[in-house]
Scaffold this motif. Structure first.
Motif, PDB file in Angstrom:
ATOM      1  N   THR A  35      27.897   7.781  42.099  1.00 41.74           N
ATOM      2  CA  THR A  35      28.382   6.490  42.910  1.00 41.74           C
ATOM      3  C   THR A  35      29.873   6.452  43.005  1.00 41.74           C
ATOM      4  N   ASP A  36      30.627   6.557  41.881  1.00 45.29           N
ATOM      5  CA  ASP A  36      32.190   6.755  42.039  1.00 45.29           C
ATOM      6  C   ASP A  36      33.023   7.892  41.964  1.00 45.29           C
ATOM      7  N   GLY A  37      32.143   8.853  41.850  1.00 52.19           N
ATOM      8  CA  GLY A  37      32.684  10.302  41.749  1.00 52.19           C
ATOM      9  C   GLY A  37      33.815  10.544  40.434  1.00 52.19           C
ATOM     10  N   SER A  38      33.646   9.533  39.343  1.00 56.43           N
ATOM     11  CA  SER A  38      34.317   9.732  38.292  1.00 56.43           C
ATOM     12  C   SER A  38      33.539  10.131  37.115  1.00 56.43           C
ATOM     13  N   SER A  39      34.167  11.084  36.309  1.00 58.91           N
ATOM     14  CA  SER A  39      33.372  11.293  35.213  1.00 58.91           C
ATOM     15  C   SER A  39      34.113  10.658  33.805  1.00 58.91           C
TER      16      SER A  39
ATOM     17  N   PHE B 203      25.068   8.428  33.171  1.00 61.71           N
ATOM     18  CA  PHE B 203      26.276   9.266  33.718  1.00 61.71           C
ATOM     19  C   PHE B 203      26.034   9.946  34.962  1.00 61.71           C
ATOM     20  N   TYR B 204      24.858  10.255  35.078  1.00 61.38           N
ATOM     21  CA  TYR B 204      24.321  10.823  36.556  1.00 61.38           C
ATOM     22  C   TYR B 204      24.753   9.817  37.710  1.00 61.38           C
ATOM     23  N   GLU B 205      24.555   8.777  37.419  1.00 60.28           N
ATOM     24  CA  GLU B 205      24.639   7.557  38.467  1.00 60.28           C
ATOM     25  C   GLU B 205      26.249   7.336  38.713  1.00 60.28           C
ATOM     26  N   LYS B 206      26.821   7.098  37.407  1.00 63.22           N
ATOM     27  CA  LYS B 206      28.159   7.015  37.755  1.00 63.22           C
ATOM     28  C   LYS B 206      29.122   8.097  38.350  1.00 63.22           C
ATOM     29  N   ILE B 207      28.469   9.547  38.182  1.00 64.02           N
ATOM     30  CA  ILE B 207      29.318  10.331  38.853  1.00 64.02           C
ATOM     31  C   ILE B 207      28.803  10.465  40.338  1.00 64.02           C
TER      32      ILE B 207
END
Length: 80
Positions: free
Chosen positions: A53-57, A47-51
């Protein structure tokens, strides 16, 4: 020091500094993060990486009953 000995520990330290509350716990640190189940730690790392990387939650999930796939906005629950 522990990160120098074990670079994989960096994510534990990082999450321990970033997480301000976890359920009813308000004092979260690396020690608390160390105690998490492996699956929970993996989720938080992803989740940390996703936020970052692409700014999406948005997280994609699947209903266990009907197997319908849908997105859930995890950001609406952050800090609230």
């Amino acid at each position: 020091m522990r990160v120098r000995e074990n670079p994989a520990y960096l994510s534990v330290v990082l999450l321990g500094r970033l997480i301000t509350r976890l359920g009813t716990l308000t004092d979260v640190d690396a020690g608390v993060v160390e105690q998490l189940f492996a699956a929970d730690l993996a989720f938080l790392q992803k989740f940390y990486e996703k936020i970052n990387t692409d700014g999406s939650s948005l997280a994609t999930t699947v209903c266990p009953g009907c197997t319908h796939e849908f997105d859930v906005d995890m950001g609406s629950r952050l800090g609230g």
